[in-house]
Design a protein around this motif. Structure first.
Motif, PDB file in Angstrom:
ATOM      1  N   UNK A  66      -5.849  -3.469  -4.902  1.00  0.00           N
ATOM      2  CA  UNK A  66      -4.659  -4.020  -4.253  1.00  0.00           C
ATOM      3  C   UNK A  66      -5.046  -4.866  -3.043  1.00  0.00           C
ATOM      4  N   UNK A  67      -6.053  -4.390  -2.315  1.00  0.00           N
ATOM      5  CA  UNK A  67      -6.487  -5.094  -1.116  1.00  0.00           C
ATOM      6  C   UNK A  67      -6.905  -6.544  -1.426  1.00  0.00           C
ATOM      7  N   UNK A 154       6.583  -3.738  -5.084  1.00  0.00           N
ATOM      8  CA  UNK A 154       6.510  -2.573  -5.970  1.00  0.00           C
ATOM      9  C   UNK A 154       6.833  -3.008  -7.401  1.00  0.00           C
ATOM     10  N   UNK A 155       7.895  -3.793  -7.536  1.00  0.00           N
ATOM     11  CA  UNK A 155       8.311  -4.242  -8.869  1.00  0.00           C
ATOM     12  C   UNK A 155       7.215  -5.090  -9.519  1.00  0.00           C
ATOM     13  N   UNK A 166      -2.342   3.168 -13.693  1.00  0.00           N
ATOM     14  CA  UNK A 166      -3.272   3.417 -12.589  1.00  0.00           C
ATOM     15  C   UNK A 166      -2.675   4.380 -11.551  1.00  0.00           C
ATOM     16  N   UNK A 167      -1.421   4.161 -11.185  1.00  0.00           N
ATOM     17  CA  UNK A 167      -0.802   5.065 -10.210  1.00  0.00           C
ATOM     18  C   UNK A 167      -0.567   6.434 -10.829  1.00  0.00           C
ATOM     19  N   UNK A 168      -0.224   6.426 -12.111  1.00  0.00           N
ATOM     20  CA  UNK A 168      -0.032   7.697 -12.805  1.00  0.00           C
ATOM     21  C   UNK A 168      -1.328   8.497 -12.782  1.00  0.00           C
ATOM     22  N   UNK A 169      -2.440   7.802 -12.982  1.00  0.00           N
ATOM     23  CA  UNK A 169      -3.726   8.493 -12.972  1.00  0.00           C
ATOM     24  C   UNK A 169      -4.050   9.043 -11.584  1.00  0.00           C
ATOM     25  N   UNK A 170      -3.749   8.253 -10.542  1.00  0.00           N
ATOM     26  CA  UNK A 170      -4.098   8.667  -9.182  1.00  0.00           C
ATOM     27  C   UNK A 170      -3.143   9.720  -8.632  1.00  0.00           C
ATOM     28  N   UNK A 179       3.170   5.081  -2.092  1.00  0.00           N
ATOM     29  CA  UNK A 179       1.854   5.290  -2.728  1.00  0.00           C
ATOM     30  C   UNK A 179       0.961   4.054  -2.569  1.00  0.00           C
ATOM     31  N   UNK A 180       1.552   2.881  -2.488  1.00  0.00           N
ATOM     32  CA  UNK A 180       0.733   1.687  -2.196  1.00  0.00           C
ATOM     33  C   UNK A 180       0.069   1.882  -0.834  1.00  0.00           C
ATOM     34  N   UNK A 181       0.855   2.363   0.131  1.00  0.00           N
ATOM     35  CA  UNK A 181       0.305   2.630   1.466  1.00  0.00           C
ATOM     36  C   UNK A 181      -0.804   3.664   1.411  1.00  0.00           C
TER      37      UNK A 181
END
Lengths: 392, 435
Positions: A66-67, A154-155, A166-170, A179-181
């Motif tokens: 993301x960065x 987010x969208x 990816x977020x589901x995995x993390x 969660x992005x934060x």
């Protein structure tokens, strides 16, 4: 231009080219980084992580992506990593003040993010309380990434197929602003680099790790020059900051210059070719220059005018230009400023006073600052480039 | 590049060099391109959108320049593409049926059909994957038509928005073909570094077919070309990041051969047209010098400073240039003082200024007709470099040149018309397409 100067200009790009040759394996790097994030590095305390955001390799991996994702800006050209450039100390050597969306100006220099985990507050004026919330301001600022809203970001991540799962995995949960934060925080808290020659000498028992000149510089730093009163060195570790705000005179001096600009400005148009350009000619092509009152902008307390948070000096040799506006190109410029006693205005910190350092002492002090460079620093840049930045 | 591709490039080159096709309407176009033999009918102006002006979007503006037409000197079409992309340069495909126009900020490339109705271009394709296609090149700048493909010089990269960059090729259909990174100190790619200086920067790209030579020049990266000009002048770090090189390439193999030292940001490159004239001119923007890039008797290429442009100490900032078809004159615009200056270049080693005129508070681009009798000027340099306040006049001005003086024929105020900042001009004509 000398060859060595050329090479130093070229170095950042050389590092860029390295990631074509994967020295850092894409699959396991985050595991190693996680370990660093948990244990720290010689000379630094063990980093603290919020209980509600324990780092994991998945979070770090996602935070890195993301960065550097240039798609997460209104016109798909800006990412965090375009201002915090890994090969330029996670800052930017090529600009005093940062430039953002559509070329809009920022008032301040993009600071290094390496070891920023050890600040109690973020930004030069300390207006932010932590990484978990800090990212929202660059994402939305019209002169940084200019996204129309946080929800849109987010969208967008939801839509981009390379983030699928990816977020589901993390987290076992889908992407959210929160969660992005968290993943950005986990990545940035992993940017730790100490274990410098100074650390090995001071905390590692290696009496030969720094030169005699650097040892003399250390004596000055902690003694006659009084630097460590703010850039603190502890018994078992050294942060080189007191996490407090001070008026060194620098901010006041720059604001005074802004309000009373000199009639001409020297401009180096090619190496060795300097022209003195008139104020009128510069003003013709200048947007408004904005004042910077430092900590006052956060507290509205006149006593906080021109106070800035003491920066960590680790790896300072790699993070030019210096000060909150990048107004000093070289470490020596900073040292000369302190030696003069700052700007000697009324509100200036009493800790900043003419130091009477001799030429030899100034050189010793600078040599000491050079001893704060971590051998691991370049590794952070390589890790940052395990994958190409994402583009549309 | 495979042998077949090479052969086809070469065949195209020979074909277009045959006699009868060697005239151009304006004098600074790719020699591969079909030419207008009469007067131009339309001027296409690639225009930057500006906040608070009209629809704020970048647009291709078509202006009727047919003398005697009811709409002479008027905008006859305006096609908004959406967004502010830092519209900058544009160039025709070698068959001249399409105009490719780039955005230096968003890296989008807009391809306009200019042959179906030359008075009303149509947007047929938008390439928005330039950075991804090229492996990180940013800022598509010059569009130089080669047979069947477009040679594009970029200005920056997606890692640090600095000046390291590449030449890029797309097919006429808009398919990515290749990225050729500029030679650098670590990776000279076989190029000879003539005087220790090499920066990997890019700006213009031009070719001299019969010598199999391509030249590229060097400007600066995204951070600088996007930032406030005044702020940059006071930023000592930023000022260190300007191009200092012209690179000679092998046109066919796309191999860099030699890096020449040309300090001060050499921008536009213009080859002479004469069959014996083995040279090109370029101007160094920051040092205000006119440079000659020339071949010696052994076919070795060199860079030589041949004249000052105005008083360099006052930073006149030479920007666009235009060479006359007979290689005797060179128009040079200087942005800061809003002047156009005409140089006599009959002796390319000793150019002399013979005329000057203030065109506006600021001036950037200049385009002349093949016969040199009509000269057009526009105002915008870069969104954040243009003058601020009242001095930010944005226009297209058309002049006739009688050999002694420029006589204004019409002017269009691009703000009053609700258009934006006027940048590059390209000429169009229905005669090209047999209608």
């Amino acid at each position: 231009m000398s060859i060595s100067r050329l090479i130093s200009l070229a170095l950042p790009f050389f590092l860029c080219l390295c990631f074509a040759v994967p020295t850092v394996r894409a699959d396991n790097w985050a595991v190693r980084v996680l370990e660093r994030s948990m244990t720290g590095s010689l000379g630094l305390p063990v980093p603290t992580h919020p209980v509600e955001n324990r780092p994991t390799a998945d979070k770090i991996r996602l935070g890195r992506k993301i960065f550097f994702d240039r798609r997460l800006s209104l016109n798909r050209t800006m990412s965090c990593g375009m201002c915090h450039i890994p090969e330029q100390g996670f800052g930017n050597h090529e600009l005093q003040k940062a430039v953002g969306f559509e070329g809009r100006s920022l008032r301040r220099n993009a600071p290094t993010l390496v070891n920023a985990a050890f600040y109690e507050t973020l930004f030069w004026d300390g207006r932010e309380t932590g990484f978990e919330t800090q990212f929202i301001s660059p994402l939305l600022a019209a002169n940084e990434m200019a996204n129309p809203s946080a929800g849109q970001v987010v969208a967008l991540i939801e839509e981009l197929s390379d983030y699928d799962g990816a977020f589901e995995q993390a987290f076992g949960q889908p992407v959210s602003l929160h969660r992005i934060g968290e993943v950005l925080a986990a990545y940035q808290r992993s940017l730790i680099a100490a274990n410098s020659p100074f650390d090995r000498w001071r905390f590692g028992g290696d009496t030969n790790a720094i030169s005699e000149q650097q040892q003399r510089g250390y004596q000055l730093f902690t003694g006659k020059a009084g630097c460590s009163q703010c850039h603190q060195i502890g018994e078992t570790s050294a942060l080189f900051t007191d996490n407090a705000y001070h008026d060194t005179g620098y901010g006041w001096m720059r604001e005074h210059e802004r309000q009373n600009p000199p009639s001409h400005h020297p401009v180096e148009v090619a190496p060795g070719v300097v022209f003195h350009v008139s104020r009128k000619q510069i003003d013709d092509v200048s947007g408004p220059s904005l004042p910077d009152l430092g900590r006052y902008e956060v507290t509205q307390n006149p006593a906080d005018s021109w106070k800035y948070r003491t920066p960590i000096l680790r790896n300072v040799a790699l993070t030019a230009p210096y000060m909150h506006d990048g107004g000093f190109a070289k470490l020596r410029d900073v040292l000369d400023f302190y030696n003069r006693g700052g700007a000697s205005h009324d509100q200036q910190s009493p800790l900043i006073r003419p130091l009477g350092l001799t030429e030899a002492e100034l050189q010793d002090l600078e040599a000491f600052l050079q001893a704060l460079t971590s051998a691991d620093f370049a590794e952070l840049a390589r890790e940052a480039r395990v994958e190409e930045p994402d583009n549309w | 590049m495979g042998f077949r591709k090479l052969a086809s490039v070469f065949a195209g080159a020979t074909m277009l060099m045959s006699p009868g096709l060697s005239l151009a309407d304006e004098t600074c176009q790719s020699p591969y391109m079909p030419k207008i033999t009469g007067e131009e009918e339309f001027v296409y102006v690639w225009t930057l959108g500006k906040e608070g002006i009209g629809d704020e979007s970048d647009k291709l503006v078509t202006v009727d320049v047919r003398k005697g037409s009811d709409t002479y000197g008027k905008v006859v079409a305006s096609l908004s593409v959406g967004g502010r992309n830092e519209a900058h340069h544009a160039g025709f495909s070698a068959d001249r049926r399409f105009l490719w126009a780039g955005g230096l900020d968003t890296n989008k490339i807009f391809v306009f059909d200019v042959h179906s109705d030359p008075g009303k271009p149509i947007l047929t394709k938008t390439i928005d994957t330039f950075v991804k296609d090229t492996g990180g090149a940013v800022g598509p700048h010059t569009f130089y038509g080669l047979p069947g493909r477009m040679m594009i010089s970029a200005l920056s990269n997606d890692k640090d928005h600095g000046g390291r960059t590449a030449l890029v090729e797309y097919s006429d259909e808009g398919e990515f073909i290749a990225t050729h990174w500029m030679p650098t100190a670590e990776d000279p790619r076989g190029a000879k570094i003539a005087s220790d200086v090499v920066d990997g920067y890019g700006y213009d790209v031009r070719a001299l077919i019969r010598k199999n030579v391509m030249l590229s020049s060097s400007f600066t990266g995204w951070s600088n070309y996007m930032m406030d000009f005044g702020q940059m002048l006071e930023d000592g770090e930023a000022m260190k990041r300007f191009g200092q090189t012209v690179v000679q390439w092998d046109l066919h193999s796309r191999q860099p051969k030699k890096v020449m030292h040309v300090p001060g940001a050499p921008l536009e490159i213009r080859f002479a047209w004469g069959p014996e004239n083995n040279y090109a001119f370029t101007t160094a923007a920051l040092t205000s010098k006119l440079w000659l890039i020339h071949a010696d008797d052994n076919n070795e290429w060199h860079a030589k400073e041949v004249a000052d442009i105005g008083d360099p100490a006052s930073i006149p900032l030479p920007v666009d240039i235009s060479i006359s078809a007979d290689d005797s004159r060179l128009w040079i615009n200087t942005f800061m003082d809003g002047k156009t200056r005409l140089f006599d270049i009959s002796d390319p080693y000793a150019p002399k200024q013979i005329y000057e005129k203030v065109i506006g508070d600021q001036v950037n681009m200049v385009s002349q007709s093949w016969d040199g009798k009509r000269v057009y000027f526009t105002s915008s340099l870069l969104a954040q470099w243009d003058k601020k306040g009242d001095a930010d006049d944005q226009y297209l001005k058309a002049y006739d040149w009688d050999g002694k003086d420029l006589k204004l024929q019409f002017e269009l105020d691009f703000y009053k018309e609700g258009l934006g900042r006027a940048h590059i001009m390209r000429f169009g004509s229905s005669k090209l397409f047999g209608s």
